[in-house]
Motif scaffolding. Structure first.
Motif, PDB file in Angstrom:
ATOM      1  N   GLY A  12       1.039  -1.055  -0.128  1.00  0.00           N
ATOM      2  CA  GLY A  12       0.090   0.033  -0.071  1.00  0.00           C
ATOM      3  C   GLY A  12       1.040   1.128  -0.035  1.00  0.00           C
ATOM      4  O   GLY A  12       2.040   1.157  -0.540  1.00  0.00           O
TER       5      GLY A  12
ATOM      6  N   GLN B  82       0.894   2.466   4.945  1.00  0.00           N
ATOM      7  CA  GLN B  82       0.087   1.300   5.221  1.00  0.00           C
ATOM      8  C   GLN B  82       1.092  -0.090   5.589  1.00  0.00           C
ATOM      9  O   GLN B  82       0.686  -0.799   6.115  1.00  0.00           O
TER      10      GLN B  82
ATOM     11  N   CYS C 293      -3.094   0.229  -3.670  1.00  0.00           N
ATOM     12  CA  CYS C 293      -2.803  -1.112  -2.913  1.00  0.00           C
ATOM     13  C   CYS C 293      -3.550  -2.259  -3.849  1.00  0.00           C
ATOM     14  O   CYS C 293      -4.406  -3.030  -3.303  1.00  0.00           O
TER      15      CYS C 293
END
Length: 332
Positions: free
Chosen positions: A66, A70, A136
């Motif tokens: 991500g 993330q 992502c």
């Protein structure tokens, strides 16, 4: 559940989730980013056409990166997933992409923690290109959907429509297998990848992949250690060995009686090579005194013998006090 994300669900992660997802299979893509990709082993995420407009994606494991904040999501698909493609445009073809996608409500607007195998539909144009992927996600396959394709008119020709877009990742220090695309930078000096069967090493100073070449083995040399036969003396001897290839040159002086050539001398022993510097099988060698020349042999027992001689300067043999050079090269 067939698509198993690890460290994504706020609660309820099972032991199977943790075992199946590739936790720890990380190749770096920066200080705290991970190279996303498919984990090699068998045929992960294999694509098989199962109907006119349906494609089945097989089992596999992957890491999906991500944003930097993330981190990377380990994913495992433990049962085949079947995808349905929409009918083709009436006029133009399009390219759809099959992807692994992670939804995380803490970082996007999905309001859910979920991982899926899904299709991103491309734009139908005269010269179609693969669509831009959402955040992502990891591209697995591109599928060309012809103009007018539908289940009623034959659908998609899976033999020609599929383009493999799987790229691979591996653990830190592992060799990244060949996959789709080689135009990616390495992450650290000394990283390795398989580039279509050629091992390459990342040179961080020059920011380029270089063909890996093993260090040259050291050169071994000797200048003696021979056992010289009666009737000969050793003037000089040099031998070198590198990567299993031996070369030697010896200068021997005839101290005994003249060896007549009629025309052959007949396996006259000159010297014996030391152990460890001998050929595996009998081979031919060269010998000369600057005027005449002949054929010698070197056996697996290390014995150097002169077999024949063609005299020069009106000499039909090897006279006393003649210096004879014998040389050979062989692979051990």
């Amino acid at each position: 559940m067939t698509v198993r994300p690890a460290w994504l669900l706020p609660k309820g992660q099972t032991r199977e989730d943790t075992r199946l997802a590739p936790v720890g299979t990380w190749a770096p893509d920066g200080e705290i980013r991970t190279r996303d990709g498919v984990v090699p082993g068998g045929q992960p995420f294999a694509a098989t056409g199962v109907a006119a407009m349906q494609l089945q994606i097989g089992v596999g494991r992957a890491a999906v990166q991500g944003t930097t904040a993330q981190g990377a999501y380990p994913i495992a698909v433990d049962a085949p997933e079947t995808l349905n493609f929409t009918d083709g445009n009436a006029q133009f073809a399009r390219i759809d992409s099959v992807i692994l996608r992670v939804y995380d409500g803490l970082f996007d607007e999905s309001e859910q923690p979920l991982a899926r195998v899904e299709i991103v539909e491309g734009e139908a144009t005269a010269t179609p290109t693969a669509p831009t992927l959402p955040p992502c996600s990891l591209r697995l396959w591109d599928v060309t959907v012809p103009a007018g394709a539908s289940a009623g008119v034959g659908g998609i020709d899976w033999g020609s429509a599929l383009a493999d877009r799987r790229r691979y990742t591996t653990a830190v220090g592992g060799i990244i297998p060949t996959g789709w695309g080689l135009s990616f930078a390495g992450a650290y000096d000394g990283q390795y990848r398989d580039a279509d069967g050629v091992l390459e090493r990342w040179n961080a100073t020059d920011a380029t992949w270089e063909t890996y070449r093993a260090p040259e083995p050291p050169v071994e040399t000797i200048t003696g250690g021979l056992s010289v036969a009666s009737g000969w003396s050793l003037s000089s001897f040099d031998a070198r060995r590198r990567a299993g290839v031996v070369q030697f040159l010896g200068m021997f002086a005839r101290t005994g009686a003249t060896l007549p050539a009629n025309p052959n001398i007949g396996d006259t022993l000159v010297a014996t090579l030391p152990a460890g510097w001998r050929p595996i099988v009998l081979l031919e060698a060269l010998c000369s005194n600057g005027y005449g020349f002949g054929a010698a042999a070197v056996g697996g027992d290390g014995k150097i013998t002169i077999r024949s001689w063609a005299g020069g300067n009106n000499v039909s043999g090897i006279e006393k006090d003649t210096n004879v050079r014998i040389s050979a090269a062989f692979v051990q």
